[in-house]
Design an enzyme around this catalytic site. Structure first.
Site, mmCIF file in Angstrom:
data_model
loop_
_atom_site.group_PDB
_atom_site.id
_atom_site.type_symbol
_atom_site.label_atom_id
_atom_site.label_comp_id
_atom_site.label_asym_id
_atom_site.label_seq_id
_atom_site.Cartn_x
_atom_site.Cartn_y
_atom_site.Cartn_z
ATOM 1 N N ASP A 1 -15.829 1.978 6.555
ATOM 2 C CA ASP A 1 -14.822 2.904 6.039
ATOM 3 C C ASP A 1 -15.382 3.742 4.902
ATOM 4 O O ASP A 1 -15.101 4.936 4.807
ATOM 5 C CB ASP A 1 -13.586 2.151 5.542
ATOM 6 C CG ASP A 1 -12.564 3.136 4.988
ATOM 7 O OD1 ASP A 1 -12.009 3.898 5.791
ATOM 8 O OD2 ASP A 1 -12.363 3.166 3.767
ATOM 9 N N SER B 1 -8.485 3.560 8.628
ATOM 10 C CA SER B 1 -9.109 3.455 7.312
ATOM 11 C C SER B 1 -8.301 2.518 6.407
ATOM 12 O O SER B 1 -8.842 1.579 5.808
ATOM 13 C CB SER B 1 -9.208 4.849 6.688
ATOM 14 O OG SER B 1 -9.630 4.783 5.347
ATOM 15 N N LYS C 1 -9.135 -1.796 5.551
ATOM 16 C CA LYS C 1 -9.311 -2.270 4.176
ATOM 17 C C LYS C 1 -8.272 -3.328 3.812
ATOM 18 O O LYS C 1 -8.578 -4.324 3.142
ATOM 19 C CB LYS C 1 -9.226 -1.088 3.202
ATOM 20 C CG LYS C 1 -10.494 -0.233 3.219
ATOM 21 C CD LYS C 1 -10.435 0.908 2.229
ATOM 22 C CE LYS C 1 -9.429 1.948 2.652
ATOM 23 N NZ LYS C 1 -9.545 3.215 1.921
ATOM 24 N N HIS D 1 0.850 -1.193 0.000
ATOM 25 C CA HIS D 1 0.000 0.000 0.000
ATOM 26 C C HIS D 1 0.880 1.234 0.000
ATOM 27 O O HIS D 1 1.784 1.358 0.819
ATOM 28 C CB HIS D 1 -0.918 0.027 1.223
ATOM 29 C CG HIS D 1 -1.799 1.239 1.218
ATOM 30 N ND1 HIS D 1 -2.959 1.298 0.484
ATOM 31 C CD2 HIS D 1 -1.655 2.452 1.808
ATOM 32 C CE1 HIS D 1 -3.504 2.494 0.635
ATOM 33 N NE2 HIS D 1 -2.740 3.207 1.427
ATOM 34 N N ARG E 1 -15.672 12.133 6.377
ATOM 35 C CA ARG E 1 -14.441 12.858 6.726
ATOM 36 C C ARG E 1 -14.011 13.778 5.589
ATOM 37 O O ARG E 1 -13.516 14.892 5.826
ATOM 38 C CB ARG E 1 -13.314 11.870 7.056
ATOM 39 C CG ARG E 1 -13.513 11.154 8.398
ATOM 40 C CD ARG E 1 -12.535 10.002 8.553
ATOM 41 N NE ARG E 1 -11.162 10.448 8.400
ATOM 42 C CZ ARG E 1 -10.171 9.704 7.900
ATOM 43 N NH1 ARG E 1 -10.414 8.468 7.500
ATOM 44 N NH2 ARG E 1 -8.962 10.189 7.796
#
Lengths: 445, 445
Positions: A166, A188, A192, A87, A173
Site C-alpha cells: 500500500d 488501500s 491497512k 476509520h 497513485r
C-alpha cells in the site's frame, strides 16, 4: 512455489477492455510490484484502467488480500479483549479518534489505532497528537504492543513492516491521478485496517462538500465495499454516514483540536462533536460484542466520560507515549500561536453554510496543514468556528477566531473564513448522522 | 524561454475527468518526457486516460506538433520536386511500398520513405528490403539525402534524430496496454511522416479481420484524423480504404515478397496487388500536384511499369543502398528456404475466406516475423497463398505453398494455413478498395 510468468501488458489490456483478472493474477501483480519486477509505469497504467473499469468483487478481495499479505501484521490474536478501530475518510475538525481510543479502552475493548497525517484540506490524527509536547507516534510494533497491553489503546503511525504494497502503491497513485477510485481506496484502507488484526471496525464516512467524496451515492458505495471486505475477513464492520458540509466541533487545527478533545473528555465538548463521538463509540462497542443493544452501548460510552475514566486513560496514554501529561489538566501548556484575531458579523443575519474546504485550506495557508506529504505543520495555528448553518447572528457577534503566526497571516485567513460562510442564503444542512450501514444494508439513522 | 512549472498529477486528473489540456500543456508534457523530467509512470497513466477519454482536435494538433518538434526533421524544403510518401496501417502480404517508391521517382515525385519493421501478424518494409543481400536500411539523414537527390527515392529506417518523443512514447505504450488509441496512433504516425518534410501523403487504411483496427467506423475515424493532422501542416493527405480480410497478393514473408515485387515491377504481379499499387500510385501522383485528373495519373503510373523504368529505378536503388542488384534480374539469388511444401485441397469446394491473421502468425512461427521488437527474422521463410475468397478449387489443387526451415515447421504451418481458410461457408469478401477519403469527406471508390 513460483508464480507463473506474467505478461503484464496483456493483463493491463484485459482490464482496459473491461475484463476481470483472475485472483491469482492480482496476487502476482502485487508481489511483482513489491519485489520490483513489475515497474511503476505498468502499475500506473493498470491503476488508471481500474479508475475507469473498476474491479469485480473477487478482484477486489484478491487485491486487498495480496496487499495485506505483502508485509507483516500487528499480531494481536492472543489478546483476551476484542480489538476494534474506527476509520474516518477525513474532514475538517474531525478529532473523534482522540476521544474514542481511551473511551473504548475503558470498556475493555482494545484499540490498536494506526493513523495517518493530514493532507490538503483535511487534518490528520498523527499531526494532532504531535501537538502534545513530546508525544511520539513512531512506535515499533513491539512498543505498541506494550502500550496496548498496559492501557488497552495505542495511537501511532504506520510502521515499515505493515502493508508495504500500500505504501508503494499509494505513493504512485498520488502522482498519477489514480487516487479517486472506490476499489483502490477500499483496498488501500482495508488492507491497512485488517493488518491491525481487528475483530471489529467502524467506518466514519463523511458526506457533503468537505468530504473526500462529495457524491452521496459514491460515499455509500465506498462504505458498502469496505464493509464487504472487512466481513469477508471475519472483521465485523459497520459504517455511519456523518455530515462534513461544515466543520465538526469548533476547533480546527492541531493544538486547538487537542484542547477541544480534552474539553470533550471532561464532558464539555461542542454538542455536534460529542454526538458523533458517542454514536461512533457506541457503534464500536456493538461491533466489539461487548454490548448488544444500542441504548446500553450508548449509556456505557457516556458513562466513561462522566466518570472521568476516559480522561484518566487519555492522560496515561499521553504519558506512556512520551507526551507531557500536564497538558491534560492545563491545556495552556499546548503550543499557542502569538496572534489571535476574532472574525465578527458585520450585520444581523442567519448563517446558512460554513464550507469546510476553504476553512481547511485557510489552515494550510496558516501553516497548520500540508499541500505535500513532506511539508512540516505548525501545531499552534488554527481556526475556531463558533457558528453553524441555521444559526442567527447579530452585528458584532464573534463568528470565528483565528490563531496565527502573524497579523498578516491572520488577516488573510479572515478573508478565507468569511468566504467560507454564507449568510441568508438557501439553508440545507445535512443531518449530523444520516445513515447506518452494515452488511445487511443501509438504514436511516 | 522557460516552461511554466507543470503539476503533472493535476494534468492527468483533468484528462481522466474528460477535460481538455491546453496546447501549451501538451507541449510541456512532451518536452518534459523527452528531457526526462516527467517519469514514465506519469506518462503511462496519462496515456491510459487518453485511451478512455480521447483528445480534442486542438489537443491532438498540439501533441503531434510537440512530438514532431521533439527532434530534427529530414529537411527537404530546398528540393525542386514535390515530396510524397505512402503509409500503410500494416497487413499480411502488403508490399506496395517497394513498388511505389521507384514508380513515383520515375514521375519526378521524390519519395523519402522512412519505414518500420514487422510486429505480430503484420510484416514490415525494412524486413522485406533486408531480405535483399547487402541492402542497408540504416542510413544517416545525409546519406539518405544523397540517395534521394540521385534517384528520387530512398527507403530507410528511423534515425535517432527524428521524432525521439515518438520512439520513447511508443516503447512505453507497447508495454502498458496503451497502443489502441486513435489519437495516440494518429499522433505517432503523423509526427513521423511530417518529419519527412512531405508535401503530400497517401494513407493505405487496411480494413477487415487482418487489419490492426477491425472496426470499419474506427478505420474511417483514424483516416480522417490523420488527414486533418496532415492538412493542418500543409501536407496534402488522402486515404484509400483497402481490404485486409485476406492477404494482399500471393507472397507473404520477406524474400518471397521481394520476388513478387520484382514480378510486379516487370508488369506481372498478382492482379489484386497491382490494382492496389496502381490506385495508391495514382493517388500519390495526384497529391503531389504532378497530375490533376485520376485517369491521367493512372495511365502514367501504369506506363512506368510497362516501360521498365520503375524496374530500372528499383535496381539502381538496391545498388545505391548496398544491395546486390543482380537479384532484380535473378530473384533466385534471394535467400531461399530449404523445405517447400504444397498445401492442397482435399475436396472440390469454394474458398470463402482466407484470414490474414493466422497466416501472419504462421509466418512468425516459421521464423519470418516477430513477437518482440528485438526478435530476429528469417528472410527465407514464407507462405504463398494462391487462392482468394470466392474461388472454386478442385480436389488436389494447390491452395498454398510453405517455405520453411524444416519439414516439421512446414507441417505445423500447413495446419495453420488450412485453419485460416474457410470453404463453402458464407461468402462476403470486402471490396479490394472500398472508399477514398480526403479533407472534403469520404466517397465510395
Amino acid at each position: 512455489m513460483t508464480d507463473p510468468p506474467l505478461v503484464v501488458p496483456r493483463l493491463i489490456e484485459r482490464k482496459r477492455d473491461g475484463l476481470a483478472l483472475a485472483p491469482e493474477e492480482w496476487t502476482a501483480i502485487v508481489r511483482g510490484y513489491v519485489a520490483g519486477t513489475i515497474p511503476d509505469y505498468q502499475i500506473s497504467a493498470l491503476a488508471m484502467a481500474v479508475v475507469f473499469r473498476g474491479l469485480t468483487e473477487p478482484e477486489l478481495v484478491a487485491l486487498t488480500g495480496a496487499m495485506l499479505e505483502s508485509g507483516d501484521r500487528f499480531r494481536l490474536e492472543d489478546m483476551a479483549w476484542p480489538r476494534v478501530d474506527k476509520h474516518s475518510i477525513g474532514g475538517v475538525g474531525d478529532k473523534t479518534s482522540l476521544l474514542l481510543a481511551p473511551m473504548l479502552a475503558c470498556l475493555e475493548v482494545a484499540v490498536p489505532m494506526i493513523s495517518g497525517r493530514g493532507l490538503g484540506h483535511t487534518g490528520g490524527t498523527l499531526d494532532k497528537l504531535e501537538a502534545i509536547p513530546g508525544f511520539s507516534t513512531q512506535l515499533s510494533l513491539a512498543e505498541a504492543r506494550r502500550v496496548l497491553d498496559r492501557l488497552g489503546c495505542v495511537m501511532m503511525g504506520q510502521t515499515p513492516e505493515l502493508v508495504p504494497a500500500d505504501r508503494k502503491l499509494y505513493a504512485l497513485r498520488d502522482v498519477t491521478g489514480t487516487v479517486e477510485s472506490i476499489p483502490l481506496i477500499s483496498a488501500s484502507i482495508m488492507s491497512k485496517k485488517l493488518a491491525e488484526s481487528l475483530t471489529g471496525l467502524v467506518l466514519d464516512i463523511k458526506t457533503g462538500s468537505g468530504a473526500f467524496i462529495t457524491d452521496p451515492v459514491q460515499s455509500l458505495v465506498l462504505a458498502e465495499t469496505m464493509i464487504r471486505l472487512g466481513e469477508a475477513r471475519g472483521c465485523r464492520t459497520t459504517a455511519l454516514l456523518t455530515a462534513m458540509d461544515r466543520p465538526l466541533g469548533v476547533a480546527c487545527g492541531n493544538a486547538v483540536e487537542v484542547a477541544e478533545v480534552i474539553e470533550g473528555l471532561r464532558g464539555g465538548g461542542p454538542a455536534d462533536l460529542m454526538e458523533v463521538t458517542y454514536a461512533l463509540a457506541a457503534e464500536m462497542l456493538l461491533v466489539s460484542g461487548r454490548a448488544t443493544a444500542r441504548a446500553d452501548a450508548r449509556a456505557r460510552v457516556e458513562a466513561v466520560i462522566e466518570s472521568g475514566q476516559a480522561l484518566d486513560r487519555f492522560r496515561q496514554l499521553v504519558e506512556v507515549q512520551g507526551g507531557d501529561p500536564r497538558v491534560v489538566d492545563d491545556p495552556g501548556r499546548l503550543p499557542r500561536a502569538p496572534v489571535w484575531l476574532d472574525v465578527v458579523a458585520d450585520r444581523n443575519a442567519t448563517v446558512t453554510a460554513v464550507a469546510p474546504r476553504p476553512i481547511g485550506h485557510a489552515i494550510v495557508a496558516l501553516g497548520g496543514g500540508r499541500t505535500k506529504t513532506d511539508d512540516r505543520v505548525d501545531p499552534a495555528v488554527g481556526i475556531l468556528v463558533f457558528v453553524r448553518p441555521g444559526q442567527a447572528v447579530t452585528r458584532g457577534e464573534r463568528l470565528a477566531t483565528i490563531a496565527a503566526r502573524s497579523r498578516d497571516a491572520a488577516e488573510r485567513a479572515r478573508a478565507s473564513v468569511l468566504a467560507a460562510m454564507s449568510f441568508d442564503g438557501p439553508l440545507a444542512p445535512l443531518p449530523l448522522i444520516s445513515h447506518r450501514v452494515t452488511r445487511d444494508g443501509v438504514v436511516p439513522w
